[in-house]
Each structure stands twice: as C-alpha cells, then as structure tokens.
Design an enzyme around this catalytic site. Structure first.
Site, PDB file in Angstrom:
ATOM      1  N   SER A  73      -5.655  15.242 -49.015  1.00  0.00           N
ATOM      2  CA  SER A  73      -7.386  14.461 -48.989  1.00  0.00           C
ATOM      3  C   SER A  73      -6.387  13.031 -50.177  1.00  0.00           C
ATOM      4  O   SER A  73      -6.413  13.701 -50.786  1.00  0.00           O
ATOM      5  CB  SER A  73      -7.896  15.002 -49.323  1.00  0.00           C
ATOM      6  OG  SER A  73      -9.395  14.137 -50.069  1.00  0.00           O
ATOM      7  N   GLU A 125      -6.659  19.584 -34.689  1.00  0.00           N
ATOM      8  CA  GLU A 125      -8.126  18.411 -34.941  1.00  0.00           C
ATOM      9  C   GLU A 125      -7.891  17.531 -33.749  1.00  0.00           C
ATOM     10  O   GLU A 125      -8.764  16.934 -32.816  1.00  0.00           O
ATOM     11  CB  GLU A 125      -9.032  17.058 -36.371  1.00  0.00           C
ATOM     12  CG  GLU A 125      -9.411  18.923 -37.313  1.00  0.00           C
ATOM     13  CD  GLU A 125      -9.609  18.399 -38.549  1.00  0.00           C
ATOM     14  OE1 GLU A 125     -11.098  17.839 -38.307  1.00  0.00           O
ATOM     15  OE2 GLU A 125      -8.372  17.609 -39.393  1.00  0.00           O
ATOM     16  N   GLN A 158      -6.031   0.578  -7.481  1.00  0.00           N
ATOM     17  CA  GLN A 158      -5.747  -0.068  -8.523  1.00  0.00           C
ATOM     18  C   GLN A 158      -5.575   0.666  -9.668  1.00  0.00           C
ATOM     19  O   GLN A 158      -5.051   0.687 -10.839  1.00  0.00           O
ATOM     20  CB  GLN A 158      -5.315  -1.171  -8.545  1.00  0.00           C
ATOM     21  CG  GLN A 158      -4.705  -2.062  -9.601  1.00  0.00           C
ATOM     22  CD  GLN A 158      -4.676  -3.754  -9.174  1.00  0.00           C
ATOM     23  OE1 GLN A 158      -3.456  -3.980  -8.801  1.00  0.00           O
ATOM     24  NE2 GLN A 158      -5.269  -4.035 -10.582  1.00  0.00           N
ATOM     25  N   ASN A 181      -5.185  19.739 -44.910  1.00  0.00           N
ATOM     26  CA  ASN A 181      -6.171  19.077 -43.516  1.00  0.00           C
ATOM     27  C   ASN A 181      -5.139  19.505 -42.494  1.00  0.00           C
ATOM     28  O   ASN A 181      -4.598  18.690 -42.439  1.00  0.00           O
ATOM     29  CB  ASN A 181      -6.747  17.223 -43.608  1.00  0.00           C
ATOM     30  CG  ASN A 181      -8.115  17.465 -44.898  1.00  0.00           C
ATOM     31  OD1 ASN A 181      -8.622  18.620 -45.204  1.00  0.00           O
ATOM     32  ND2 ASN A 181      -8.392  16.700 -45.518  1.00  0.00           N
ATOM     33  N   ASN A 200       0.882  -1.069   0.059  1.00  0.00           N
ATOM     34  CA  ASN A 200      -0.240   0.146  -0.169  1.00  0.00           C
ATOM     35  C   ASN A 200       0.764   1.120   0.244  1.00  0.00           C
ATOM     36  O   ASN A 200       0.678   2.323  -0.401  1.00  0.00           O
ATOM     37  CB  ASN A 200      -1.504   0.141   0.997  1.00  0.00           C
ATOM     38  CG  ASN A 200      -2.140  -1.495   1.064  1.00  0.00           C
ATOM     39  OD1 ASN A 200      -2.000  -1.825   0.257  1.00  0.00           O
ATOM     40  ND2 ASN A 200      -2.414  -1.475   2.002  1.00  0.00           N
ATOM     41  N   LYS A 213      -6.981  19.912 -51.094  1.00  0.00           N
ATOM     42  CA  LYS A 213      -7.043  19.524 -49.741  1.00  0.00           C
ATOM     43  C   LYS A 213      -5.578  19.937 -48.924  1.00  0.00           C
ATOM     44  O   LYS A 213      -5.067  19.105 -49.262  1.00  0.00           O
ATOM     45  CB  LYS A 213      -8.641  18.473 -49.260  1.00  0.00           C
ATOM     46  CG  LYS A 213      -9.987  19.399 -49.352  1.00  0.00           C
ATOM     47  CD  LYS A 213     -10.777  18.552 -48.738  1.00  0.00           C
ATOM     48  CE  LYS A 213     -10.878  19.361 -47.336  1.00  0.00           C
ATOM     49  NZ  LYS A 213     -12.009  18.376 -46.411  1.00  0.00           N
ATOM     50  N   THR A 245     -15.612  38.837 -30.782  1.00  0.00           N
ATOM     51  CA  THR A 245     -16.348  37.974 -29.451  1.00  0.00           C
ATOM     52  C   THR A 245     -17.285  37.337 -30.959  1.00  0.00           C
ATOM     53  O   THR A 245     -17.541  37.499 -31.361  1.00  0.00           O
ATOM     54  CB  THR A 245     -16.825  39.420 -29.041  1.00  0.00           C
ATOM     55  OG1 THR A 245     -17.399  40.482 -30.191  1.00  0.00           O
ATOM     56  CG2 THR A 245     -15.633  39.882 -28.052  1.00  0.00           C
ATOM     57  N   HIS A 246     -18.165  36.537 -30.181  1.00  0.00           N
ATOM     58  CA  HIS A 246     -18.628  35.758 -30.595  1.00  0.00           C
ATOM     59  C   HIS A 246     -18.536  34.980 -31.599  1.00  0.00           C
ATOM     60  O   HIS A 246     -18.570  34.371 -32.898  1.00  0.00           O
ATOM     61  CB  HIS A 246     -20.543  36.254 -30.762  1.00  0.00           C
ATOM     62  CG  HIS A 246     -21.020  37.214 -29.321  1.00  0.00           C
ATOM     63  ND1 HIS A 246     -21.450  36.695 -28.677  1.00  0.00           N
ATOM     64  CD2 HIS A 246     -20.097  38.716 -29.292  1.00  0.00           C
ATOM     65  CE1 HIS A 246     -22.206  38.010 -27.752  1.00  0.00           C
ATOM     66  NE2 HIS A 246     -20.792  39.133 -28.059  1.00  0.00           N
ATOM     67  N   TYR A 281      -6.630   1.985   2.205  1.00  0.00           N
ATOM     68  CA  TYR A 281      -6.464   1.575   1.052  1.00  0.00           C
ATOM     69  C   TYR A 281      -7.743   0.266   0.525  1.00  0.00           C
ATOM     70  O   TYR A 281      -8.583  -0.271   1.742  1.00  0.00           O
ATOM     71  CB  TYR A 281      -4.642   0.784   0.981  1.00  0.00           C
ATOM     72  CG  TYR A 281      -4.811   0.330  -0.036  1.00  0.00           C
ATOM     73  CD1 TYR A 281      -4.920   0.719  -1.837  1.00  0.00           C
ATOM     74  CD2 TYR A 281      -5.439  -0.887  -1.194  1.00  0.00           C
ATOM     75  CE1 TYR A 281      -4.545   0.385  -2.257  1.00  0.00           C
ATOM     76  CE2 TYR A 281      -5.030  -1.947  -2.136  1.00  0.00           C
ATOM     77  CZ  TYR A 281      -4.707  -0.661  -3.304  1.00  0.00           C
ATOM     78  OH  TYR A 281      -4.328  -1.403  -4.709  1.00  0.00           O
TER      79      TYR A 281
HETATM   80  N1  ARG Z   1      -1.246  -3.597  -7.226  1.00  0.00           N
HETATM   81  C1  ARG Z   1      -1.377  -2.514  -6.161  1.00  0.00           C
HETATM   82  C2  ARG Z   1      -2.347  -1.352  -6.899  1.00  0.00           C
HETATM   83  O1  ARG Z   1      -1.858  -0.835  -7.917  1.00  0.00           O
HETATM   84  C3  ARG Z   1      -0.441  -2.533  -5.248  1.00  0.00           C
HETATM   85  C4  ARG Z   1      -1.122  -2.585  -4.218  1.00  0.00           C
HETATM   86  C5  ARG Z   1      -1.523  -3.448  -3.537  1.00  0.00           C
HETATM   87  N2  ARG Z   1      -2.298  -3.964  -1.762  1.00  0.00           N
HETATM   88  C6  ARG Z   1      -3.452  -4.852  -1.650  1.00  0.00           C
HETATM   89  N3  ARG Z   1      -3.274  -4.229  -0.777  1.00  0.00           N
HETATM   90  N4  ARG Z   1      -3.738  -5.327  -2.174  1.00  0.00           N
HETATM   91  O2  ARG Z   1      -2.733  -0.492  -6.043  1.00  0.00           O
END
Ligand code: ARG
Length: 467
Positions: A287, A300, A332, A295, A120, A293, A165-166, A327
C-alpha cells in the site's frame, strides 16, 4: 483539434467533433473494422493462399497468376509482421487492405484471387482459424494450471484444513483435496475446449456470399490445406454462423467463473485473519500509505476479468439473436468481444497458474483452524452410531449437547473430560478421543472421491494419467 478549426461552421454544427467533415466520415468510422480485424492478418493470408492454390488446381486461374498471388501474399505477410505495412481505414477491413496491397504488388493478377469467394465466407474462415488457435492455446494453458494444482495437491495430500459450507467451518478436509476440486473444474473446462475445437473444425471457405458458387471449386481441398476436418455442409449457415465464437465465450465465461472463485479464496486465505496462504511480492503489491499491507491485487484482477468476459458473452449473444439469415454487418461486432475475452482469459489463467505455484501454504494455521469450530462433531455422531448403536438422528442430538457443553466451557470437543461426555451419554468410552482429532477425521473419509489422503492420492494419479 485541427479538424474542428479548419471545417466550416455549418458542418461543425451538423456533425460536431471528430465527424466534422460530414456523413462520409461517419460512415467510414462506423463501417471500418480494420482497427481490430487487422489481428486476423495471418489467417487472412493463409486462407487466401489456400484458396488461390485450389483455384489453380481446379483450372479456374492460371498457375502463373497463382504463383504471383502466393508470392505477393507472402510479401504482405512479412511486411505486416515486420511493421512495414500501412493499414488504411478507407479500405475498411483486413480483407480489402490485403487485396489492395496485392494489386499494388502484382498488378491485375490480384483481381483473380477473389474468384469464387466473398468476404462473407472469407471472414468466417479467418475468424474460425483464429478462434481455433485460441482454443488450442487455452487448452495448453489449462493443462499447465491443472499441473500446478496437481503438484500442490501431492505436496499437501495430508495437510489438514477446515472445509467450509456457507463459509462456516464444516468438516476437516485436506488442502490436497481442496486443490483437486479445482483440478476437476479446470479439467471440465479443458474438455469443453476440446469439444469446441471439434465443433468448429469445418472449413467455411467456398460458401461464397451465401449460396455457394458456380465455379468448379474443391472445398475438400481447401479444408484439408487449412487443417480442417471437412468443409461445412450448408452455405447459408456457414456465413451466418458465429456459434464457434459464442462457444468460445461461453467456455471462457465458465472458466472465468472458476478462476474468480479461486481468486476469491486466495483473497480470503491471504488475509491476516485466515493466514492460510501467503503470496510473494511477485503477485501482490504494497500500500502507498499503510506499510504493513500486502494486497492480493493479481487475484482481485482475475476476479474482475470475469466481469469483462461475461459482458462479451452477453454482447455477442445479443448481437446475434435478431439476425435473419444469412450475413448481416452486425456480425462484424463479433471480433472485439472475442479478442477482449481471449486476452482476459489468457491473462487470468497465467496469473492463477503463477499464484498457485507461488503461494506459501501455512499448514500450521490451516490445521489450527481445522480443529476449531467443532469441526469433528460429525465424527462424534458417526462414532455413536458405529460404536454405541445409536440411530443417526439420536447421535446428532447427543453430539449437539456435547458441542453446547464444550462451547459453554470454552474448549474443544476433544478437551471435554470423559465424565462430561458420559453424563451426556453413558455409552461413550475413551475410545471416542481417537476420532475427535482432525487427522483421524480426515483419514476416515475413504469413500470414493472423499478427502482421505489415500483417496486424494488416487485422484491425483487418475489426473496425471489423463493429461
Ligand atoms: N469486415 C466484415 C466483417 O467483419 C467482413 C465481411 C463483410 N461482408 C460484407 N458483405 N460486407 O464482418
């Protein structure tokens, strides 16, 4: 697909297609992040080296084990960099992939690396390091874009164009002034980037799973080794915070919006109807069917990339909004959004910097357009206030009549004979023609931040000194 044909009929019916082998395969598919978080390999290894070094310094692991770990991690780094590393989806993510390989390379000492940390705080660290580097890169890229605009603004401090403007012709401005509007926008984006770097400059490692750890670790040491200002102050927040990623996406969305407005202007300006700018073949395509053309595809696509970036911002805000502390695996899903937005933003800034430098400006077309549409009507009204002492509202009315007359005659204001103007208001003299040209109009707007070339040059000097 081989899987489909080799599997039993019942599991096929149950799971179908690529999940033919059953629940294990589904779990692996939904759980694994290695497909995208392998991008964090360098940050993961850097973090582990700093962590192991700190553990040894604090006497939590031996110096020999630390040396083995560091050596092994460096080997893994070069294996990955040279493409000689086999990522395994069974091992779920980058953290487990690296750790498993470390065990193969150095044996039991590898098992000591994960002392006093959790995935974590590890993932929070890796991702923060990655986003920090991306922000630094973004800052540099914005600086190059700003520099491109400053050069064009200098070159065109006097070139007159219609201001809108506009999207209706409003008053003449200079192209330099218009360029400097973008310098302001991208300058604000850059200062948002700088603030975001300050916000995220705290090291998460050592928060462990969520509660901190009983080992005598030194979080200040790892923070310093990893280039952070200081360690984070609350272990629960540390592992559940993704503000740094959301800030990056917000900044990207705002910058993307600016880039998209610029893209839209380039698309409009490069039409034959406007003809204000011309892009070289480097940034346009022909094109396949219409030979005449040219483009503005790159512009874009910049405009379109903004949609992806906005999508990423909304996705991550939505992922995070219902999560209880600390967490949850939902988090993830943060990475792909950020990686995709970063790639889009980098490309969009690079393409725009290229186009700003590349485009040929047709000053004659701009000037002709600046004079049409009675763009100096406000100058006539201002002259009536200044020279004939009319209240502005009355001057506005008189000017309206002059515009209507010119319109009915199919000519410009400056082409109306003095007798016509005097028939509308007797105090008008031939001095008035001095303010009816677009150059005079532009030069008169010397208020701070106004479009007069002298003002534009001051703003260019300000930004050059600021870089
Ligand atoms: N792959 C996990 C993520 O990206 C890592 C952390 C995982 N932690 C856990 N307690 N399972 O968040």
């Amino acid at each position: 697909m081989a899987d489909d044909t080799t599997d039993t009929k019942s599991s096929n019916q149950m799971w179908g297609g690529r999940f033919a082998s059953g629940p294990d395969a589904i779990m692996e598919e939904i759980n694994a992040s290695i497909g995208f978080d392998k991008k964090l390999f360098a940050q993961d290894i850097r973090g582990s080296i700093a962590h192991a070094t700190m553990l040894a310094h604090q006497g939590i692991i031996s110096a020999e084990d630390k040396d083995k770990i560091v050596h092994g991690l460096n080997t893994i780094l070069s294996e990955i960099e040279s493409g000689n590393f086999e990522f395994s989806r069974q091992l779920e993510d980058i953290h487990m992939n690296v750790e498993a390989r470390l065990a193969t390379l150095i044996g039991p000492a590898a098992g000591r690396l994960h002392t006093a940390r959790s995935r974590n705080d590890q993932v929070a660290l890796d991702f923060r390091l990655w986003v920090k580097e991306e922000l630094q890169k973004t800052e540099q890229m914005l600086t190059r874009l700003i520099a491109a605009f400053l050069d064009r603004a200098e070159e065109h401090a006097e070139s007159v164009m219609p201001g809108f403007t506009h999207l209706q012709t409003a008053q003449p401005v200079t192209f330099g002034h218009h360029c400097m509007a973008y310098v302001e926008m991208f300058g604000r984006d850059r200062s948002r980037v700088r603030h975001a770097i300050e916000h995220l400059d705290e090291s998460p490692i050592g928060a462990a799973a969520l509660a901190g750890t009983g080992y005598p670790i030194d979080r200040h040491m790892t923070a310093k080794a990893l280039g952070f200002r200081e360690p984070t102050r609350n272990s629960i927040d540390t592992v559940s915070d993704r503000d740094f990623a959301i800030e990056f996406l917000s900044i990207a969305a705002i910058a993307g919006m600016h880039l998209s407005r610029l893209a839209e202007e380039i698309v409009i300006w490069s039409t034959p109807q406007f003809g204000f700018v011309r892009l070289s073949d480097a940034f346009s395509t022909g094109s396949s069917i219409m030979p005449q053309k040219k483009n503005p595809d790159a512009a874009e696509l910049v405009r379109a990339k903004t949609g992806r970036i906005n999508g990423s911002l909304v996705a991550l805000l939505t992922i995070m909004k219902g999560l209880p502390l600390a967490y949850s695996k939902d988090m993830q899903e943060d990475k792909e959004q950020v990686f995709d937005a970063a790639e889009s933003l980098e490309l969009a800034i690079a393409a725009m910097t290229g186009m700003v430098r590349d485009m040929t400006v047709n000053t004659a077309r701009m000037k002709a357009a600046a004079g049409s549409g009675y763009s100096t009507a406000t100058d006539l009204a201002d002259w009536l206030v200044r020279e004939a002492g009319l209240p502005f509202r009355d001057a506005h009315h008189v000017t309206g009549r002059a515009v209507a007359l010119a319109e009915s005659k199919g000519c410009d204001l400056a082409e109306l004979p003095l007798s016509d103007l005097q028939a509308i208001h007797p105090d008008i003299t031939d001095q008035v023609y001095d303010v009816l040209t677009v150059e005079a109009s532009v030069a008169s707007r010397k208020s701070f931040g106004g479009t007069a070339p002298s003002e534009v040059r001051k703003q260019i000097a300000f930004w050059r000194a600021r870089n």
